[in-house]
Design an enzyme around this catalytic site. Structure first.
Site, PDB file in Angstrom:
ATOM      1  N   GLU A   1       3.390  -6.000   7.522  1.00 34.78           N
ATOM      2  CA  GLU A   1       2.590  -4.918   8.382  1.00 34.78           C
ATOM      3  C   GLU A   1       3.209  -4.719   9.663  1.00 34.78           C
ATOM      4  OE1 GLU A   1      -0.346  -5.885   4.864  1.00 34.78           O
ATOM      5  OE2 GLU A   1       1.128  -7.090   6.130  1.00 34.78           O
TER       6      GLU A   1
ATOM      7  N   GLY B   1      -0.706  -5.107   1.029  1.00 33.45           N
ATOM      8  CA  GLY B   1      -1.999  -5.058   0.252  1.00 33.45           C
ATOM      9  C   GLY B   1      -2.058  -5.765  -1.051  1.00 33.45           C
TER      10      GLY B   1
ATOM     11  N   ALA C   1       0.706  -1.377  -0.012  1.00 34.83           N
ATOM     12  CA  ALA C   1       0.083  -0.038  -0.009  1.00 34.83           C
ATOM     13  C   ALA C   1       0.950   1.335  -0.032  1.00 34.83           C
ATOM     14  CB  ALA C   1      -1.083  -0.098   1.386  1.00 34.83           C
TER      15      ALA C   1
ATOM     16  N   GLU D   1      -2.545  -9.293  -0.260  1.00 36.84           N
ATOM     17  CA  GLU D   1      -4.152  -9.520   0.098  1.00 36.84           C
ATOM     18  C   GLU D   1      -4.911  -9.297  -1.061  1.00 36.84           C
ATOM     19  OE1 GLU D   1      -4.699  -7.533   4.566  1.00 36.84           O
ATOM     20  OE2 GLU D   1      -3.476  -6.335   2.940  1.00 36.84           O
TER      21      GLU D   1
END
Length: 260
Positions: free
Chosen positions: A135, A112, A66, A115
């Site tokens: 993360e 992300g 991200a 994900e």
């Protein structure tokens, strides 16, 4: 529809969505998430599209994570909203599409990015792919479904190790973990994805959609997946595809599914 951060094209039943921010290693920001939502919705609504392939531009990354600069100063409430909005708009949206989504992981798929790949219905990877959820090294946890989908795919113990160490695994380890279905060289990755899409499209796409719904039901809280399977199985008997498929089988000919 014109996009700034992604490329969208479809040909002969296959829609290809390419995250196109190579200078940022295809990192996800709010604008890219919104564009991906719109592209997936367009692919879902376009009758000619049967299968969707998701890939990153360039040779280094699928999605490297991200865009941290967008949320580095967020409050707890803003953080919750960021995760909720992203899950609703993109990650859960992709997972629950009725058209198959194949993630072609060509390089880094971190945070992300992993994900997003996990929200696809299945994944293939190039030999140079690296995957992880880093993360906790930033003082946060995966917020776009990573703590839920990774254990479903690789098991609780392996997911816990990957999340807690913030480490990366390579493509061969991802294959061993059942995180990806196939590994190939980077030059053949998109070709392999298209070959898999072609195999899917030989079948009834109405039945494929029903199967996606039934499989997903097993992972929904409070939903009995067996009951959803029974419902989808029964509904298939009322489709033109079922009539064509059974007729073709009994008459020893190739089925020509109308998609209804």
């Amino acid at each position: 529809m014109k996009f700034e951060n992604i490329l969208f094209e479809h040909n002969e039943g296959i829609a290809t969505i390419t995250i196109n921010r190579p200078k940022k290693l295809n990192a996800l920001n709010k604008a890219t998430i919104q564009e991906l939502h719109e592209a997936f919705r367009e692919a879902q609504d376009e009758a000619e599209v049967k299968v969707i392939i998701l890939i990153g531009s360039g040779e280094k990354a699928f999605v490297a994570g991200a865009d941290i600069s967008e949320f580095a100063d967020f409050s707890p409430e803003e953080g919750k909203k960021l995760a909720a909005d992203g899950q609703h708009k993109l990650f859960d949206f992709v997972a629950n599409l009725s058209k198959p989504v194949i993630a072609a992981v060509n390089g880094f798929a971190l945070g992300g990015g992993l994900e997003l790949a996990m929200s696809a219905h299945f994944r293939i990877a190039s030999e140079n792919a690296k995957m992880g959820l880093p993360e906790v090294s930033l003082g946060v946890i995966p917020g776009y479904g990573g703590t839920q989908r990774l254990p479903q795919l690789v098991g609780k113990g392996r997911a816990m190790e990957m999340i807690m160490t913030a480490g990366m695994i390579d493509a061969r380890q991802a294959l061993e973990y059942n995180l990806v279905n196939h590994v190939t060289n980077q030059e053949d990755l998109l070709t392999l994805a298209e070959q898999l899409a072609q195999k899917i499209m030989k079948n009834s796409m109405v039945a494929v959609a029903g199967a996606i719904k039934a499989v997903n039901a097993n992972y929904e809280d409070g939903v009995n997946g067996y009951e959803v399977e029974i419902e989808q199985f029964g509904e298939a008997f009322g489709t033109e595809d079922f009539k064509e498929g059974t007729s073709a089988f009994l008459n020893k000919r190739k089925a020509d599914f109308p998609g209804r």
